[in-house]
Design an enzyme around this catalytic site. Structure first.
Site, mmCIF file in Angstrom:
data_model
loop_
_atom_site.group_PDB
_atom_site.id
_atom_site.type_symbol
_atom_site.label_atom_id
_atom_site.label_comp_id
_atom_site.label_asym_id
_atom_site.label_seq_id
_atom_site.Cartn_x
_atom_site.Cartn_y
_atom_site.Cartn_z
ATOM 1 N N ASN A 10 5.616 7.557 -9.572
ATOM 2 C CA ASN A 10 5.471 6.757 -8.359
ATOM 3 C C ASN A 10 6.009 7.605 -7.214
ATOM 4 O O ASN A 10 7.218 7.706 -7.011
ATOM 5 C CB ASN A 10 6.276 5.461 -8.537
ATOM 6 C CG ASN A 10 6.162 4.536 -7.346
ATOM 7 O OD1 ASN A 10 5.585 4.903 -6.316
ATOM 8 N ND2 ASN A 10 6.715 3.349 -7.479
ATOM 9 N N ARG A 94 0.976 5.761 -9.658
ATOM 10 C CA ARG A 94 0.831 4.575 -8.823
ATOM 11 C C ARG A 94 0.209 5.029 -7.510
ATOM 12 O O ARG A 94 0.752 5.903 -6.835
ATOM 13 C CB ARG A 94 2.196 3.947 -8.558
ATOM 14 C CG ARG A 94 2.084 2.782 -7.634
ATOM 15 C CD ARG A 94 3.436 2.231 -7.288
ATOM 16 N NE ARG A 94 3.260 1.070 -6.434
ATOM 17 C CZ ARG A 94 4.057 0.764 -5.421
ATOM 18 N NH1 ARG A 94 5.098 1.517 -5.149
ATOM 19 N NH2 ARG A 94 3.834 -0.303 -4.693
ATOM 20 N N HIS A 183 1.039 -4.880 -4.493
ATOM 21 C CA HIS A 183 1.812 -5.309 -5.669
ATOM 22 C C HIS A 183 0.883 -5.768 -6.791
ATOM 23 O O HIS A 183 1.275 -6.566 -7.654
ATOM 24 C CB HIS A 183 2.733 -6.517 -5.359
ATOM 25 C CG HIS A 183 3.887 -6.225 -4.445
ATOM 26 N ND1 HIS A 183 4.361 -7.143 -3.545
ATOM 27 C CD2 HIS A 183 4.677 -5.143 -4.315
ATOM 28 C CE1 HIS A 183 5.389 -6.640 -2.884
ATOM 29 N NE2 HIS A 183 5.597 -5.417 -3.336
ATOM 30 N N ARG A 244 10.438 -6.820 6.556
ATOM 31 C CA ARG A 244 9.152 -7.061 7.235
ATOM 32 C C ARG A 244 9.042 -8.522 7.660
ATOM 33 O O ARG A 244 9.475 -9.416 6.926
ATOM 34 C CB ARG A 244 7.976 -6.740 6.300
ATOM 35 C CG ARG A 244 7.899 -5.303 5.860
ATOM 36 C CD ARG A 244 6.549 -5.033 5.175
ATOM 37 N NE ARG A 244 6.557 -3.747 4.510
ATOM 38 C CZ ARG A 244 6.512 -3.594 3.191
ATOM 39 N NH1 ARG A 244 6.441 -4.645 2.379
ATOM 40 N NH2 ARG A 244 6.522 -2.391 2.657
ATOM 41 N N GLU A 387 6.240 -2.970 -13.758
ATOM 42 C CA GLU A 387 5.106 -2.237 -13.202
ATOM 43 C C GLU A 387 4.884 -0.919 -13.931
ATOM 44 O O GLU A 387 3.742 -0.498 -14.119
ATOM 45 C CB GLU A 387 5.335 -1.999 -11.701
ATOM 46 C CG GLU A 387 5.247 -3.302 -10.927
ATOM 47 C CD GLU A 387 5.635 -3.180 -9.467
ATOM 48 O OE1 GLU A 387 6.839 -3.272 -9.183
ATOM 49 O OE2 GLU A 387 4.748 -2.992 -8.626
#
Ligand code: AMP
Length: 400
Positions: A10, A94, A183, A244, A387
Protein backbone atom coordinates in the site's frame (compact mmCIF):
# COMPACT_ATOMS: atom_id res chain seq x y z
CA UNK A 1 8.43 -25.61 -4.50
CA UNK A 2 4.91 -24.20 -4.85
CA UNK A 3 4.61 -20.47 -4.58
CA UNK A 4 1.95 -19.63 -1.99
CA UNK A 5 3.00 -16.23 -0.67
CA UNK A 6 1.51 -12.87 -1.61
CA UNK A 7 3.09 -9.52 -0.76
CA UNK A 8 0.55 -6.72 -0.29
CA UNK A 9 1.83 -3.19 -0.87
CA UNK A 10 0.00 0.00 0.00
CA UNK A 11 2.11 2.86 -1.34
CA UNK A 12 1.29 6.38 -0.20
CA UNK A 13 3.03 9.56 -1.24
CA UNK A 14 5.63 9.29 1.54
CA UNK A 15 4.95 5.84 2.98
CA UNK A 16 4.75 2.16 2.12
CA UNK A 17 2.78 -0.31 4.22
CA UNK A 18 3.27 -3.98 3.54
CA UNK A 19 2.22 -7.44 4.61
CA UNK A 20 3.45 -10.82 3.49
CA UNK A 21 0.80 -13.54 3.66
CA UNK A 22 0.75 -17.27 3.11
CA UNK A 23 -2.35 -18.00 1.03
CA UNK A 24 -2.62 -21.62 2.13
CA UNK A 25 -4.31 -20.33 5.29
CA UNK A 26 -4.22 -16.52 4.99
CA UNK A 27 -1.67 -16.30 7.80
CA UNK A 28 0.64 -13.29 8.14
CA UNK A 29 4.37 -13.93 7.84
CA UNK A 30 5.49 -10.33 8.27
CA UNK A 31 4.15 -6.82 8.35
CA UNK A 32 5.67 -3.37 8.36
CA UNK A 33 5.73 0.24 7.39
CA UNK A 34 8.17 2.74 5.90
CA UNK A 35 7.30 6.34 6.75
CA UNK A 36 8.61 9.78 5.85
CA UNK A 37 10.19 8.58 2.60
CA UNK A 38 12.34 11.35 1.11
CA UNK A 39 13.15 12.88 4.50
CA UNK A 40 16.25 12.60 6.65
CA UNK A 41 14.27 10.90 9.40
CA UNK A 42 12.63 8.09 7.39
CA UNK A 43 11.53 5.24 9.63
CA UNK A 44 11.17 1.56 8.86
CA UNK A 45 9.30 -0.69 11.24
CA UNK A 46 9.32 -4.37 10.41
CA UNK A 47 7.57 -7.10 12.37
CA UNK A 48 8.19 -10.76 11.58
CA UNK A 49 5.14 -12.80 12.58
CA UNK A 50 6.65 -16.26 12.46
CA UNK A 51 9.32 -17.81 14.66
CA UNK A 52 8.68 -15.40 17.56
CA UNK A 53 10.87 -12.63 16.06
CA UNK A 54 10.70 -9.15 17.55
CA UNK A 55 9.83 -5.90 15.74
CA UNK A 56 12.82 -4.05 14.32
CA UNK A 57 12.87 -0.32 13.86
CA UNK A 58 15.36 1.90 12.03
CA UNK A 59 15.48 5.61 11.44
CA UNK A 60 17.68 6.65 8.53
CA UNK A 61 17.31 8.64 5.31
CA UNK A 62 15.35 6.63 2.71
CA UNK A 63 15.41 8.70 -0.46
CA UNK A 64 12.56 7.26 -2.52
CA UNK A 65 10.16 4.35 -3.00
CA UNK A 66 12.85 2.30 -4.71
CA UNK A 67 15.12 2.61 -1.67
CA UNK A 68 12.14 1.93 0.62
CA UNK A 69 11.21 -1.31 -1.13
CA UNK A 70 14.84 -2.44 -1.17
CA UNK A 71 15.03 -1.79 2.58
CA UNK A 72 11.83 -3.80 3.07
CA UNK A 73 13.26 -6.63 0.95
CA UNK A 74 16.42 -6.63 3.08
CA UNK A 75 14.39 -6.87 6.30
CA UNK A 76 12.27 -9.71 4.89
CA UNK A 77 15.44 -11.51 3.79
CA UNK A 78 16.76 -11.45 7.38
CA UNK A 79 13.76 -13.59 8.34
CA UNK A 80 14.25 -15.97 5.40
CA UNK A 81 11.30 -14.33 3.58
CA UNK A 82 13.24 -12.50 0.84
CA UNK A 83 11.42 -11.19 -2.20
CA UNK A 84 13.67 -13.30 -4.43
CA UNK A 85 12.13 -16.42 -2.86
CA UNK A 86 10.49 -18.87 -5.28
CA UNK A 87 7.67 -19.08 -2.73
CA UNK A 88 6.50 -15.57 -3.59
CA UNK A 89 3.58 -16.00 -6.03
CA UNK A 90 2.43 -12.44 -6.65
CA UNK A 91 2.45 -8.86 -5.45
CA UNK A 92 -0.88 -7.14 -4.77
CA UNK A 93 -1.08 -3.35 -4.90
CA UNK A 94 -3.74 -1.21 -3.33
CA UNK A 95 -4.67 1.33 -6.00
CA UNK A 96 -6.95 4.09 -4.80
CA UNK A 97 -8.64 5.17 -8.03
CA UNK A 98 -9.71 2.78 -10.75
CA UNK A 99 -12.37 5.07 -12.23
CA UNK A 100 -15.32 3.44 -14.03
CA UNK A 101 -13.02 1.23 -16.00
CA UNK A 102 -11.68 -1.17 -13.38
CA UNK A 103 -14.48 -3.22 -11.91
CA UNK A 104 -12.26 -6.12 -10.83
CA UNK A 105 -8.74 -6.71 -9.54
CA UNK A 106 -6.51 -6.67 -12.59
CA UNK A 107 -3.13 -8.12 -13.54
CA UNK A 108 -0.93 -5.12 -14.29
CA UNK A 109 0.48 -4.62 -17.77
CA UNK A 110 1.44 -1.48 -19.71
CA UNK A 111 -2.17 -0.76 -20.69
CA UNK A 112 -3.29 -0.98 -17.06
CA UNK A 113 -0.44 1.31 -15.98
CA UNK A 114 -1.44 3.83 -18.63
CA UNK A 115 -5.07 3.78 -17.47
CA UNK A 116 -4.09 4.31 -13.81
CA UNK A 117 -1.95 7.20 -15.02
CA UNK A 118 -4.88 8.62 -17.01
CA UNK A 119 -6.87 8.73 -13.75
CA UNK A 120 -4.34 11.00 -12.00
CA UNK A 121 -6.49 14.14 -12.53
CA UNK A 122 -9.25 12.59 -10.38
CA UNK A 123 -6.80 11.15 -7.79
CA UNK A 124 -3.87 13.58 -7.78
CA UNK A 125 -2.61 12.58 -4.33
CA UNK A 126 -3.01 8.84 -4.48
CA UNK A 127 -2.57 7.38 -7.96
CA UNK A 128 0.95 8.79 -8.56
CA UNK A 129 2.16 7.17 -5.31
CA UNK A 130 0.45 3.89 -6.21
CA UNK A 131 2.10 3.96 -9.65
CA UNK A 132 5.52 4.54 -8.12
CA UNK A 133 4.99 1.55 -5.83
CA UNK A 134 3.98 -0.65 -8.76
CA UNK A 135 6.92 0.38 -10.96
CA UNK A 136 9.37 -0.15 -8.12
CA UNK A 137 8.00 -3.62 -7.38
CA UNK A 138 8.03 -4.51 -11.07
CA UNK A 139 11.70 -3.56 -11.31
CA UNK A 140 12.46 -5.77 -8.32
CA UNK A 141 10.55 -8.83 -9.56
CA UNK A 142 9.71 -8.39 -13.27
CA UNK A 143 8.86 -12.07 -13.54
CA UNK A 144 6.03 -11.99 -10.98
CA UNK A 145 2.36 -11.20 -11.62
CA UNK A 146 1.51 -7.87 -10.04
CA UNK A 147 -2.17 -7.23 -9.39
CA UNK A 148 -3.93 -3.91 -8.86
CA UNK A 149 -6.78 -4.03 -6.35
CA UNK A 150 -8.84 -0.87 -6.66
CA UNK A 151 -10.51 0.99 -3.80
CA UNK A 152 -13.25 2.03 -6.20
CA UNK A 153 -13.99 -1.36 -7.81
CA UNK A 154 -16.64 -2.57 -5.35
CA UNK A 155 -18.65 0.59 -5.99
CA UNK A 156 -18.77 0.28 -9.78
CA UNK A 157 -22.07 -1.61 -9.41
CA UNK A 158 -23.80 1.58 -8.22
CA UNK A 159 -26.68 2.53 -10.51
CA UNK A 160 -26.36 5.78 -12.48
CA UNK A 161 -29.02 7.30 -10.22
CA UNK A 162 -26.59 7.00 -7.28
CA UNK A 163 -23.34 7.56 -9.17
CA UNK A 164 -24.18 10.77 -11.03
CA UNK A 165 -24.18 14.24 -9.59
CA UNK A 166 -27.06 16.45 -10.72
CA UNK A 167 -24.87 18.69 -12.86
CA UNK A 168 -24.65 19.26 -16.61
CA UNK A 169 -24.08 15.83 -18.12
CA UNK A 170 -21.61 16.91 -20.84
CA UNK A 171 -19.45 18.81 -18.36
CA UNK A 172 -19.52 15.88 -15.95
CA UNK A 173 -18.55 13.38 -18.65
CA UNK A 174 -15.82 15.56 -20.12
CA UNK A 175 -14.10 15.81 -16.73
CA UNK A 176 -15.08 12.32 -15.53
CA UNK A 177 -16.99 13.80 -12.63
CA UNK A 178 -19.13 11.18 -10.90
CA UNK A 179 -19.37 9.42 -7.56
CA UNK A 180 -16.74 6.67 -7.47
CA UNK A 181 -16.61 5.83 -3.74
CA UNK A 182 -13.59 4.54 -1.82
CA UNK A 183 -12.70 2.01 0.90
CA UNK A 184 -14.24 -0.53 -1.50
CA UNK A 185 -11.97 -3.36 -0.41
CA UNK A 186 -13.17 -2.90 3.16
CA UNK A 187 -16.85 -2.58 2.20
CA UNK A 188 -16.57 -5.75 0.09
CA UNK A 189 -14.85 -7.72 2.84
CA UNK A 190 -17.09 -6.51 5.67
CA UNK A 191 -20.39 -6.97 3.80
CA UNK A 192 -19.37 -10.55 2.97
CA UNK A 193 -18.18 -11.26 6.53
CA UNK A 194 -21.47 -9.87 7.88
CA UNK A 195 -23.46 -12.28 5.68
CA UNK A 196 -21.26 -15.07 6.98
CA UNK A 197 -21.91 -13.99 10.58
CA UNK A 198 -25.65 -14.26 9.84
CA UNK A 199 -25.10 -17.71 8.34
CA UNK A 200 -26.31 -16.51 4.93
CA UNK A 201 -24.97 -16.16 1.42
CA UNK A 202 -24.06 -12.52 0.53
CA UNK A 203 -26.67 -12.69 -2.27
CA UNK A 204 -29.39 -13.15 0.36
CA UNK A 205 -28.77 -10.13 2.56
CA UNK A 206 -28.89 -6.34 2.49
CA UNK A 207 -26.26 -4.66 4.63
CA UNK A 208 -25.35 -1.10 5.58
CA UNK A 209 -21.58 -0.99 6.17
CA UNK A 210 -20.21 1.85 8.30
CA UNK A 211 -16.43 2.07 7.83
CA UNK A 212 -15.50 4.52 10.57
CA UNK A 213 -11.75 5.11 10.72
CA UNK A 214 -9.84 8.33 10.39
CA UNK A 215 -11.38 8.37 6.90
CA UNK A 216 -15.01 7.25 7.08
CA UNK A 217 -17.60 6.03 4.61
CA UNK A 218 -20.94 4.24 4.54
CA UNK A 219 -22.26 1.90 1.89
CA UNK A 220 -25.57 0.28 1.04
CA UNK A 221 -25.03 -3.28 -0.18
CA UNK A 222 -27.91 -5.21 -1.73
CA UNK A 223 -27.34 -8.93 -2.19
CA UNK A 224 -23.55 -8.50 -2.20
CA UNK A 225 -23.53 -5.57 -4.66
CA UNK A 226 -22.94 -1.97 -3.70
CA UNK A 227 -25.88 0.29 -4.61
CA UNK A 228 -24.73 3.49 -2.91
CA UNK A 229 -21.78 4.84 -0.95
CA UNK A 230 -21.06 8.09 0.83
CA UNK A 231 -17.71 9.10 -0.70
CA UNK A 232 -17.84 10.62 -4.16
CA UNK A 233 -15.46 11.92 -6.81
CA UNK A 234 -12.93 12.06 -3.98
CA UNK A 235 -12.94 10.81 -0.39
CA UNK A 236 -14.12 14.24 0.81
CA UNK A 237 -17.86 13.61 0.48
CA UNK A 238 -20.13 12.01 3.05
CA UNK A 239 -19.60 11.39 6.74
CA UNK A 240 -17.80 13.64 9.19
CA UNK A 241 -14.25 12.22 9.33
CA UNK A 242 -11.12 12.71 11.40
CA UNK A 243 -9.91 15.67 9.35
CA UNK A 244 -12.40 15.90 6.41
CA UNK A 245 -15.64 17.86 6.44
CA UNK A 246 -17.76 15.37 4.53
CA UNK A 247 -21.00 16.76 3.04
CA UNK A 248 -21.33 20.49 2.78
CA UNK A 249 -23.03 23.06 0.57
CA UNK A 250 -20.51 23.40 -2.32
CA UNK A 251 -21.16 27.16 -2.20
CA UNK A 252 -19.08 27.27 1.00
CA UNK A 253 -16.10 26.96 -1.35
CA UNK A 254 -17.15 29.97 -3.45
CA UNK A 255 -17.75 31.91 -0.25
CA UNK A 256 -14.30 31.07 1.14
CA UNK A 257 -12.72 32.08 -2.18
CA UNK A 258 -14.68 35.33 -2.61
CA UNK A 259 -15.19 36.55 0.92
CA UNK A 260 -12.42 34.67 2.74
CA UNK A 261 -9.94 35.36 -0.11
CA UNK A 262 -8.57 31.85 0.20
CA UNK A 263 -6.87 30.07 -2.70
CA UNK A 264 -8.14 26.75 -4.05
CA UNK A 265 -5.10 25.04 -2.48
CA UNK A 266 -5.88 26.59 0.90
CA UNK A 267 -9.53 25.54 0.73
CA UNK A 268 -8.47 22.03 -0.31
CA UNK A 269 -6.23 21.79 2.76
CA UNK A 270 -8.90 23.27 5.02
CA UNK A 271 -11.58 20.77 3.96
CA UNK A 272 -9.37 17.68 3.73
CA UNK A 273 -6.89 18.20 6.55
CA UNK A 274 -8.28 20.76 9.01
CA UNK A 275 -11.99 19.99 9.13
CA UNK A 276 -14.10 17.12 10.47
CA UNK A 277 -13.44 16.24 14.10
CA UNK A 278 -10.08 18.03 14.22
CA UNK A 279 -11.60 21.23 12.85
CA UNK A 280 -14.53 21.05 15.22
CA UNK A 281 -12.67 20.36 18.46
CA UNK A 282 -8.92 20.12 17.82
CA UNK A 283 -8.74 16.32 18.16
CA UNK A 284 -9.36 13.63 15.56
CA UNK A 285 -8.83 10.64 17.83
CA UNK A 286 -12.17 9.38 19.12
CA UNK A 287 -10.53 8.11 22.33
CA UNK A 288 -9.35 11.62 23.18
CA UNK A 289 -12.73 13.10 22.25
CA UNK A 290 -14.53 10.65 24.56
CA UNK A 291 -12.07 11.44 27.35
CA UNK A 292 -12.74 15.16 26.96
CA UNK A 293 -16.50 14.57 26.92
CA UNK A 294 -16.20 12.63 30.19
CA UNK A 295 -14.52 15.73 31.65
CA UNK A 296 -17.41 17.92 30.51
CA UNK A 297 -15.72 19.52 27.47
CA UNK A 298 -18.47 21.17 25.41
CA UNK A 299 -16.53 21.50 22.15
CA UNK A 300 -15.71 17.80 22.18
CA UNK A 301 -19.38 17.05 22.91
CA UNK A 302 -20.52 19.20 19.98
CA UNK A 303 -18.01 17.55 17.62
CA UNK A 304 -19.30 14.13 18.73
CA UNK A 305 -22.93 15.22 18.25
CA UNK A 306 -22.26 16.52 14.72
CA UNK A 307 -20.42 13.27 13.88
CA UNK A 308 -23.34 11.17 15.15
CA UNK A 309 -26.00 13.35 13.51
CA UNK A 310 -24.40 12.83 10.08
CA UNK A 311 -23.93 9.12 10.68
CA UNK A 312 -27.58 8.74 11.61
CA UNK A 313 -28.66 10.60 8.46
CA UNK A 314 -26.73 8.10 6.34
CA UNK A 315 -28.18 5.12 8.21
CA UNK A 316 -31.65 6.52 7.51
CA UNK A 317 -30.83 7.30 3.88
CA UNK A 318 -29.42 3.85 3.17
CA UNK A 319 -32.30 2.20 4.98
CA UNK A 320 -34.57 3.97 2.49
CA UNK A 321 -32.31 3.12 -0.47
CA UNK A 322 -32.33 -0.58 0.44
CA UNK A 323 -35.97 -0.82 1.57
CA UNK A 324 -35.21 -3.87 3.66
CA UNK A 325 -32.10 -4.07 5.84
CA UNK A 326 -30.81 -7.31 7.37
CA UNK A 327 -27.75 -5.91 9.13
CA UNK A 328 -25.73 -2.85 9.97
CA UNK A 329 -22.01 -3.50 10.33
CA UNK A 330 -19.58 -1.20 12.16
CA UNK A 331 -15.93 -1.46 11.16
CA UNK A 332 -12.47 0.26 11.20
CA UNK A 333 -10.78 2.03 14.13
CA UNK A 334 -13.80 3.89 15.49
CA UNK A 335 -16.46 1.41 14.38
CA UNK A 336 -14.65 -1.56 15.92
CA UNK A 337 -13.62 0.12 19.17
CA UNK A 338 -15.88 3.00 20.10
CA UNK A 339 -18.97 1.54 21.82
CA UNK A 340 -20.43 5.03 22.53
CA UNK A 341 -20.41 5.82 18.79
CA UNK A 342 -22.27 2.60 17.97
CA UNK A 343 -24.79 3.19 20.75
CA UNK A 344 -25.45 6.81 19.77
CA UNK A 345 -25.66 6.03 16.03
CA UNK A 346 -28.67 3.73 16.44
CA UNK A 347 -30.25 5.39 19.51
CA UNK A 348 -33.90 6.20 18.88
CA UNK A 349 -34.14 4.04 15.76
CA UNK A 350 -36.19 1.26 17.39
CA UNK A 351 -39.02 1.90 14.92
CA UNK A 352 -36.61 0.79 12.20
CA UNK A 353 -35.90 -2.41 14.14
CA UNK A 354 -32.51 -1.09 15.21
CA UNK A 355 -31.06 -1.35 18.70
CA UNK A 356 -27.87 -2.33 20.50
CA UNK A 357 -27.67 -4.43 23.62
CA UNK A 358 -25.64 -2.39 26.12
CA UNK A 359 -23.78 -5.40 27.51
CA UNK A 360 -22.92 -6.92 24.14
CA UNK A 361 -21.86 -3.49 22.86
CA UNK A 362 -19.47 -3.03 25.78
CA UNK A 363 -17.68 -6.36 25.23
CA UNK A 364 -14.30 -6.04 23.50
CA UNK A 365 -13.40 -8.73 21.03
CA UNK A 366 -11.31 -9.47 17.98
CA UNK A 367 -13.74 -11.27 15.72
CA UNK A 368 -17.08 -10.44 14.08
CA UNK A 369 -19.86 -10.26 16.67
CA UNK A 370 -23.50 -9.27 17.04
CA UNK A 371 -24.36 -6.43 19.41
CA UNK A 372 -28.12 -6.25 18.79
CA UNK A 373 -30.55 -7.79 21.30
CA UNK A 374 -31.60 -11.41 20.67
CA UNK A 375 -34.43 -11.59 18.12
CA UNK A 376 -33.83 -8.05 16.77
CA UNK A 377 -35.39 -7.39 13.34
CA UNK A 378 -32.11 -5.90 12.06
CA UNK A 379 -28.79 -7.37 13.20
CA UNK A 380 -26.25 -4.81 14.40
CA UNK A 381 -22.72 -6.18 14.16
CA UNK A 382 -19.11 -5.26 14.78
CA UNK A 383 -17.08 -6.74 11.93
CA UNK A 384 -13.33 -6.01 11.97
CA UNK A 385 -12.12 -5.12 8.53
CA UNK A 386 -9.06 -6.74 6.98
CA UNK A 387 -8.12 -4.89 3.82
CA UNK A 388 -4.73 -6.60 3.49
CA UNK A 389 -6.27 -10.08 3.60
CA UNK A 390 -8.88 -9.01 1.05
CA UNK A 391 -6.19 -7.55 -1.27
CA UNK A 392 -4.11 -10.72 -0.87
CA UNK A 393 -7.11 -12.97 -1.52
CA UNK A 394 -8.09 -11.03 -4.64
CA UNK A 395 -4.48 -10.93 -5.83
CA UNK A 396 -4.12 -14.68 -5.32
CA UNK A 397 -7.37 -15.39 -7.19
CA UNK A 398 -6.47 -13.01 -10.04
CA UNK A 399 -2.83 -13.95 -10.48
CA UNK A 400 -3.91 -17.57 -10.99
P1 AMP B 1 -8.33 3.65 11.20
O1 AMP B 1 -8.26 4.78 10.22
O2 AMP B 1 -9.32 2.59 10.83
O3 AMP B 1 -6.99 3.10 11.60
O4 AMP B 1 -8.92 4.30 12.55
C1 AMP B 1 -8.20 5.24 13.29
C2 AMP B 1 -9.09 5.88 14.32
O5 AMP B 1 -9.70 4.89 15.15
C3 AMP B 1 -8.35 6.75 15.32
O6 AMP B 1 -8.21 8.06 14.86
C4 AMP B 1 -9.24 6.72 16.54
O7 AMP B 1 -10.14 7.82 16.48
C5 AMP B 1 -10.05 5.46 16.40
N1 AMP B 1 -9.79 4.50 17.47
C6 AMP B 1 -8.82 3.56 17.54
N2 AMP B 1 -8.91 2.88 18.69
C7 AMP B 1 -9.96 3.37 19.36
C8 AMP B 1 -10.58 3.10 20.63
N3 AMP B 1 -10.11 2.13 21.42
N4 AMP B 1 -11.67 3.83 20.98
C9 AMP B 1 -12.13 4.79 20.18
N5 AMP B 1 -11.61 5.11 18.99
C10 AMP B 1 -10.53 4.41 18.58
Amino acid sequence: MTATRVLVLNSGSSSVKYQLLDMRDGSRLATGLVERIGEQSSRLKHTPLTGGGESRERTEPIADHDAALKAVAAELAKDGLGLDSPELAAIGHRVVHGGKHFTEPTVIDDTVLAEIERLIPVAPLHNPANLTGIRTAQALRPDLPQVAVFDTAFHTTMPESAARYAIDVETADRHRIRRYGFHGTSHAYVSRATAELLGKDPSEVNVIVLHLGNGASASAVRGGRCVDTSMGLTPLEGLVMGTRSGDMDPAVIFHLARVGEMSIAEIDTLLNKKSGLIGLCGDNDMREIRRRIDEGDERAQLAFDIYIHRLKKYIGAYYAVLGKVDAIAFTAGVGENAAPVREAAVAGLEQLGLAVDAELNAVRGDGPRLISPAGARVAVAVVPTDEELEIATQTWATAG
